[in-house]
Structure formats: C-alpha cells, structure tokens
Design a protein around this motif. Structure first.
Motif, short mmCIF file in Angstrom:
data_model
loop_
_atom_site.label_atom_id
_atom_site.label_comp_id
_atom_site.label_asym_id
_atom_site.label_seq_id
_atom_site.Cartn_x
_atom_site.Cartn_y
_atom_site.Cartn_z
N UNK A 205 -4.73 47.72 -20.57
CA UNK A 205 -4.86 47.05 -19.27
C UNK A 205 -4.35 47.97 -18.18
N UNK A 206 -4.90 47.80 -16.98
CA UNK A 206 -4.37 48.55 -15.83
C UNK A 206 -3.59 47.61 -14.91
N UNK A 207 -3.48 46.34 -15.31
CA UNK A 207 -2.83 45.34 -14.47
C UNK A 207 -1.40 45.08 -14.96
N UNK A 208 -0.38 45.39 -14.17
CA UNK A 208 1.02 45.19 -14.58
C UNK A 208 1.33 43.74 -14.96
N UNK A 209 0.73 42.77 -14.25
CA UNK A 209 1.04 41.37 -14.55
C UNK A 209 0.44 40.95 -15.90
N UNK A 210 -0.64 41.59 -16.32
CA UNK A 210 -1.22 41.32 -17.64
C UNK A 210 -0.37 41.99 -18.72
N UNK A 211 0.09 43.20 -18.44
CA UNK A 211 0.94 43.92 -19.40
C UNK A 211 2.24 43.17 -19.67
N UNK A 212 2.67 42.33 -18.72
CA UNK A 212 3.91 41.57 -18.88
C UNK A 212 3.85 40.59 -20.06
N UNK A 213 2.66 40.22 -20.49
CA UNK A 213 2.53 39.32 -21.63
C UNK A 213 2.93 40.01 -22.94
N UNK A 214 2.86 41.34 -22.97
CA UNK A 214 3.17 42.10 -24.18
C UNK A 214 4.67 42.27 -24.34
N UNK A 215 5.10 42.47 -25.60
CA UNK A 215 6.53 42.71 -25.88
C UNK A 215 6.89 44.17 -25.65
N UNK A 216 5.87 45.03 -25.71
CA UNK A 216 6.11 46.47 -25.64
C UNK A 216 5.02 47.10 -24.79
N UNK A 217 5.39 48.13 -24.04
CA UNK A 217 4.43 48.80 -23.17
C UNK A 217 4.55 50.30 -23.34
N UNK A 218 3.43 50.99 -23.50
CA UNK A 218 3.44 52.45 -23.42
C UNK A 218 2.55 52.86 -22.25
N UNK A 219 2.94 53.95 -21.61
CA UNK A 219 2.19 54.48 -20.48
C UNK A 219 1.72 55.88 -20.82
N UNK A 220 0.42 56.12 -20.62
CA UNK A 220 -0.15 57.45 -20.82
C UNK A 220 -0.42 58.10 -19.47
N UNK A 221 -0.12 59.38 -19.38
CA UNK A 221 -0.52 60.18 -18.22
C UNK A 221 -0.96 61.55 -18.73
N UNK A 222 -2.16 61.94 -18.34
CA UNK A 222 -2.71 63.24 -18.74
C UNK A 222 -2.65 63.45 -20.25
N UNK A 223 -2.92 62.37 -21.01
CA UNK A 223 -3.02 62.48 -22.46
C UNK A 223 -1.70 62.49 -23.20
N UNK A 224 -0.60 62.19 -22.49
CA UNK A 224 0.74 62.21 -23.09
C UNK A 224 1.40 60.86 -22.86
N UNK A 225 2.12 60.35 -23.87
CA UNK A 225 2.91 59.12 -23.68
C UNK A 225 4.15 59.47 -22.87
N UNK A 226 4.23 58.89 -21.66
CA UNK A 226 5.36 59.19 -20.77
C UNK A 226 6.39 58.07 -20.74
N UNK A 227 6.03 56.91 -21.29
CA UNK A 227 6.96 55.78 -21.31
C UNK A 227 6.67 54.92 -22.52
N UNK A 228 7.70 54.44 -23.16
CA UNK A 228 7.59 53.51 -24.29
C UNK A 228 8.77 52.55 -24.19
N UNK A 229 8.50 51.33 -23.68
CA UNK A 229 9.59 50.41 -23.43
C UNK A 229 9.29 49.05 -24.07
N UNK A 230 10.34 48.37 -24.47
CA UNK A 230 10.24 47.01 -25.02
C UNK A 230 10.91 46.05 -24.05
N UNK A 231 10.52 44.78 -24.16
CA UNK A 231 11.03 43.78 -23.22
C UNK A 231 12.57 43.77 -23.18
N UNK A 232 13.19 43.92 -24.35
CA UNK A 232 14.66 43.88 -24.38
C UNK A 232 15.27 45.13 -23.74
N UNK A 233 14.42 46.21 -23.58
CA UNK A 233 14.93 47.44 -22.97
C UNK A 233 14.87 47.39 -21.45
N UNK A 234 14.07 46.47 -20.92
CA UNK A 234 13.76 46.49 -19.48
C UNK A 234 14.84 45.74 -18.71
#
Length: 231
Positions: free
Chosen positions: A202-231
């Motif tokens: 998804x590209x929508x932050x409010x939709x991503x909020x439904x997930x327990x975990x989020x990873x962000x890719x930029x230029x083919x690399x994972x730049x963020x990997x966070x879980x709800x309890x980490x935020x």
C-alpha cells in the motif's frame, strides 16, 4: 515462537534495459512469521511490487534464496511453481481481476478448478466463502452487477477458497472509496485474527496502520522495518 513462513536471503532482481542493467531489488533479507500482518510501503519505483511478485511466485529473483514454509522455491520449475502458488498463496488485487462472463460463485470456484476439486465440493466451498465475506445473496450476479466493494469481497473469497498459507493483497483498497476501503481492511484484519498471514502493498499510511508490521523500501533496499509495539 511462531513458525517462520517466509525467508528471503540476499534477494536481488535486475532487468536489462538495452545495455544498461537496472537493479530493482538489492540484497533483500526478510523473514515473515506465520500469522503476521505485514504492510510493504515505498514510493513509486521503490521495488515494492517486484518484491510482492517474487513473494507470490509470479516472478523470480535474479539471485538469492527464497524459502516458503522451509522449502526452497527459487529454483522450482514453472509447473511446480504454479502448483505451489495455487496451494499456498491467495491473491487480492487493486483491480479485482474477476472474469466478466462468470458470476461471483463461478469466479470463486476458479482456484478449485485448477486444483482439480470435484464440482459438488467446489460449489460448496465457494458458497461457504462467499457467505464468509457476506455476499451469499449476490453469488449469482456478474461482476458488472456488483459494486467495487462487492467485487473486492468476491476477490477475497476467491483468495481464501483454497485455504492458502498466505494472502497477498496488492493495493486492496486502491480502487475503492474511503468507507468501502475501511470495510475491506476490517475484513482482512479479521482474517488475520483468525490466523491468516497477510502481506499487503500500500502507499496509504492510514491503510498500513491496519498491519502489525511495516517495512519501507527505497531504491530497492529495505530502509525501515517496524512493528506496532516498536512505534
């Protein structure tokens, strides 16, 4: 400790563009446990759809290893990949991809046809999953007779009918209005509570909020990997 369902080791994906090599994914390492709800985010061109296609066995990496439920799947034949994909992965797409000439029930039956399930059992399962997504009364309607939200519910029933290990959802609310999108996300959340592993682009932050975990890719690399309890 939950079972590791997906393990990607040093995954790379490149495309040849004339004499130029375009590296879309670069040394991706990712583990997904059974029962996780993971959102993959990133700007356009970040590689998130390519990563989703590799996880869904719709594309192959250029290098690296992919273990699905402890089985190495990177080097399977196309025929074997199709069998694993049909058995282990259910797909939900932004544009629904329902067959226009088939009604809701027949669209949900399709994965069972490919799996060789007999007609009577097939129809029973399709009805059961249309009931699960609250569409029993629309099962004999064609896609053209359904709203966007109803089409996406048919697509979710189709994704579930083979009892796959993983649901892959690619922009599942992208073609829906806000209220209908929320209803679809509540349905996916409920399926996750029941134990389904869900991986969503998804590209929508409010939709991503439904997930327990989020990873962000930029230029083919994972730049963020966070879980709800980490935020």
């Amino acid at each position: 400790m939950k079972k590791k369902l997906i393990q990607l080791n040093n995954i790379n994906k490149s495309y040849q563009n004339g004499d130029q090599e375009l590296r879309v994914l670069k040394d991706i390492d990712l583990e997904v446990a059974e029962g996780e709800f993971l959102a993959i985010m990133g700007p356009s061109g970040s590689g998130k759809s390519t990563l989703m296609n590799i996880i869904g066995l719709l594309d192959r990496s250029s290098s690296g290893d992919y273990f699905l439920d402890e089985t190495e799947v990177s080097h399977l034949s196309d025929k074997k990949l199709a069998q694993v994909r049909n058995k282990e992965i259910g797909f939900v797409f932004q544009q629904f991809f329902l067959l226009a000439k088939l009604n809701a029930l027949q669209n949900v039956e399709l994965p069972l046809i490919y799996a060789g399930v007999p007609t009577s059992k097939r129809q029973g399962l399709a009805k059961q999953f249309l009931e699960k997504v609250e569409l029993s009364e629309r099962m004999h309607h064609l896609p053209s007779e359904l709203s966007g939200g109803q089409k996406q519910r048919v697509a979710i029933a189709r994704a579930l009918v083979n009892n796959p290990s993983i649901i892959l959802a690619d922009e599942p609310t992208g073609a829906l209005d806000t209220k209908t999108g929320q209803q679809i996300m509540e349905l996916l959340t409920e399926l996750n509570r029941e134990g389904k592993t869900i991986i969503m682009v998804t590209h929508e932050p409010e939709i991503a909020e439904y997930a327990q975990r989020k990873i962000v890719l930029r230029d083919g690399v994972i730049t963020e990997d966070s879980r709800k309890e980490d935020i």
